[in-house]
Design an enzyme around this catalytic site. Structure first.
Site, PDB file in Angstrom:
ATOM      1  N   GLU A   1      49.732  33.170  44.122  1.00  0.00           N
ATOM      2  CA  GLU A   1      48.865  32.425  44.214  1.00  0.00           C
ATOM      3  C   GLU A   1      49.408  30.773  44.725  1.00  0.00           C
ATOM      4  OE1 GLU A   1      44.609  33.203  43.644  1.00  0.00           O
ATOM      5  OE2 GLU A   1      45.440  34.946  44.323  1.00  0.00           O
TER       6      GLU A   1
ATOM      7  N   HIS B   1      51.945  32.101  36.301  1.00  0.00           N
ATOM      8  CA  HIS B   1      50.437  31.992  36.489  1.00  0.00           C
ATOM      9  C   HIS B   1      49.539  31.319  35.797  1.00  0.00           C
ATOM     10  CE1 HIS B   1      47.603  35.601  38.159  1.00  0.00           C
ATOM     11  NE2 HIS B   1      46.582  35.247  37.756  1.00  0.00           N
TER      12      HIS B   1
ATOM     13  N   ARG C   1      51.525  44.786  35.838  1.00  0.00           N
ATOM     14  CA  ARG C   1      51.604  43.351  36.050  1.00  0.00           C
ATOM     15  C   ARG C   1      51.429  41.844  35.014  1.00  0.00           C
ATOM     16  NH1 ARG C   1      49.301  39.304  40.540  1.00  0.00           N
ATOM     17  NH2 ARG C   1      50.845  37.534  40.290  1.00  0.00           N
TER      18      ARG C   1
ATOM     19  N   TYR D   1      41.440  40.206  48.329  1.00  0.00           N
ATOM     20  CA  TYR D   1      39.773  40.422  47.426  1.00  0.00           C
ATOM     21  C   TYR D   1      38.807  40.757  49.211  1.00  0.00           C
ATOM     22  CZ  TYR D   1      42.054  39.021  42.703  1.00  0.00           C
ATOM     23  OH  TYR D   1      42.574  39.521  42.102  1.00  0.00           O
TER      24      TYR D   1
END
Ligand code: BG6
Length: 490
Positions: free
Chosen positions: A206, A160, A116, A336
């Site tokens: 995110e 990103h 990725r 996480y």
């Protein structure tokens, strides 16, 4: 580091955060095969489980001034004194732009079958919109071809966080729907040019972080501290951009291209395994993710979210909600740390969030609490709430101090401890039929860790940022063994 610790508490930032995702075309038999654990191995994952690793463009590429690349908000932010803890920038980072062949070899040596990576939007469109930059596209063509020639499947992330600076200057970045439209055009271009070889696309990485930290607390680029109402609008715009990109890829990409978001889901889990707390955690997970995942998957904001936001709620139209909830093929979850431990409550909305003990253990990053059960409970609850058929863990991993031992090698047994415990819980989930189809370990190699600069190491491969030499840590052997056996445990 209390400030850094609390900056990862996404759920509290999202406030009180659901129609299920469209079932994929997979038939019942295929589904059964996919969720059947490998019967030959203890701790086995389902057949065909996707084992991968992940990176992002600004964190590794470097070459910020080459071949016509435009400026991104992270170029500007990292060059602003005081923003990056160790004063470094991503100007050179891992120099992946020139060393991508070596890096593809590292992935191959790991045995990972999927990679990725993210495309740098300003490399393809230096101004964010307008004329594309052919040399930027050439780089991703070379990378994708190299991956495929090495038997590695490219999984592409469109965004990103490296927004073209020009869009920030002209439109205020994600404050404006002009940026959403530019994102859809960029997505269409990528789909047209690359989906002959790229079969999986993540839209946004995110939203929960780049919105709240970029526009709320100002910790990340572009470093703004807007009002609650404005931040809610930016969050809404990010969901709109996601939906527009889904539509653009469907319209302009090859049929069968699979699309989904990669979200740092606000990770709510039961304080312990009792049915009433599990039910409460389910309610909490939906509400704490109301402002992105829930509106993406359900096409509406929850009543509790709208009540919480009050006059600060985002302004939106029914048409926007329709776009935002365009059916996706999978959901990527970056997992996480446990964020909120939940217990049942006899008052609305049916749950209470427990305070986090100061003594809760964490890894080398203060925010990275150790809670392996997070990767079991969050996908399990998410699959139930939104009736999901395909979840990918789009990121999981940890930082570690990673000091070389006297023999020069890096024995990162703390990282291995973290990974083997998380993977054991993930295996528990797949063995119970939770539809997790793959896992991307963050990260392939140490890189530019945003506000931490080069100071936090998340890589499987150690990078010496003076010489740029890549060296495998012990965790490379650990992960290679997991992949080869499709199992944790023996
Ligand atoms: C994820 C990001 O939030 O966490 C990655 O998607 C990032 O890009 C990783 O590197 C670690 O975060 P941080 O804040 O410790 O650099």
């Amino acid at each position: 580091m209390v400030g850094i610790f609390s900056r990862r508490q996404f759920a509290s930032a999202t406030g009180l955060s659901a129609l299920g995702i469209a079932a994929t075309a997979a038939g019942a038999k295929e589904r059964e095969m996919k969720s059947a654990p490998d019967p030959h191995t203890a701790g086995g994952f389902p057949y065909g489980f996707v084992w991968g690793t992940a990176t992002s463009s600004y964190q590794i590429e470097g070459a910020v001034d080459e071949d016509g690349r435009g400026r991104s908000i992270w170029d500007v932010f990292s060059h602003t004194p005081g923003k990056i803890l160790d004063g470094t920038t991503g100007d050179r980072a891992n120099d992946h732009y020139h060393r991508y062949k070596e890096d593809v070899r590292l992935i191959k040596e790991l045995g990972a079958k999927a990679y990725r990576f993210s495309v740098s939007w300003p490399r393809l469109f230096p101004q964010g919109d307008g004329a594309p930059n052919p040399k930027g596209l050439d780089f991703y063509n070379r990378l994708i071809d190299e991956l495929l020639a090495s038997g590695i499947e490219p999984w592409l992330t469109l965004y990103h966080w490296d927004l073209p600076q020009s869009l920030q200057e002209r439109f205020g970045g994600w404050r404006s729907t002009e940026t959403c439209k530019a994102f859809a055009d960029y997505a269409a271009f990528v789909a047209e040019r690359l989906t002959d070889r790229v079969k999986h696309i993540f839209t946004l990485n995110e939203s929960g972080r780049f919105v709240y930290f970029g526009y709320g607390s100002g910790i990340d680029a572009p470093g703004l501290t807007l009002s609650k109402a404005e931040v809610n609008q930016v969050r809404h715009n990010s969901a709109l951009a996601h939906g527009l990109a889904v539509q653009a890829i469907r319209a302009r990409g090859r049929a069968g291209t699979k699309i989904g978001p990669a979200e740092n889901i606000a990770a709510c889990l039961p304080a312990f395994d009792a049915p009433e707390h599990v039910r409460a955690a389910e309610i909490a997970l939906r509400e704490m993710n109301a402002s992105f995942l829930n509106v993406v998957l359900e096409g509406k904001y929850t009543d509790a979210f709208l009540k919480w936001a009050g006059a600060d709620a985002p302004k939106f139209s029914a048409e926007e909600l329709r776009i935002i909830s365009s059916p996706v093929d999978f959901v990527g979850l970056n997992i996480y740390a446990p964020e909120q431990y939940i217990v049942a409550a006899d008052h609305a909305p049916g749950f209470s969030v427990l305070p986090m003990p100061a003594s809760f253990p964490h890894m080398s990053s203060d925010w990275l609490r150790i809670g392996p059960e997070t990767i079991y409970w969050v996908p399990r609850l998410a699959a139930k709430i939104w009736n999901l058929d395909a979840i990918y863990i789009s990121e999981n991993g940890t930082s570690s101090v990673d000091e070389p031992a006297p023999d020069g090698r890096i024995y990162d047994t703390d990282r291995i401890m973290y990974l083997r415990n998380y993977l054991a819980q993930l295996q528990r989930a797949t063995a119970e039929g939770v539809p997790v189809r793959g896992y991307f370990l963050w990260s392939l190699m140490d890189n530019f860790e945003w506000v931490f600069g080069l100071n936090k190491r998340f890589g499987l491969y150690h990078v010496d940022f003076e010489t740029l030499r890549r060296t495998p840590k012990l965790s490379v052997s650990f992960y290679r063994n997991v992949i080869a056996r499709n199992a944790v445990g023996v």
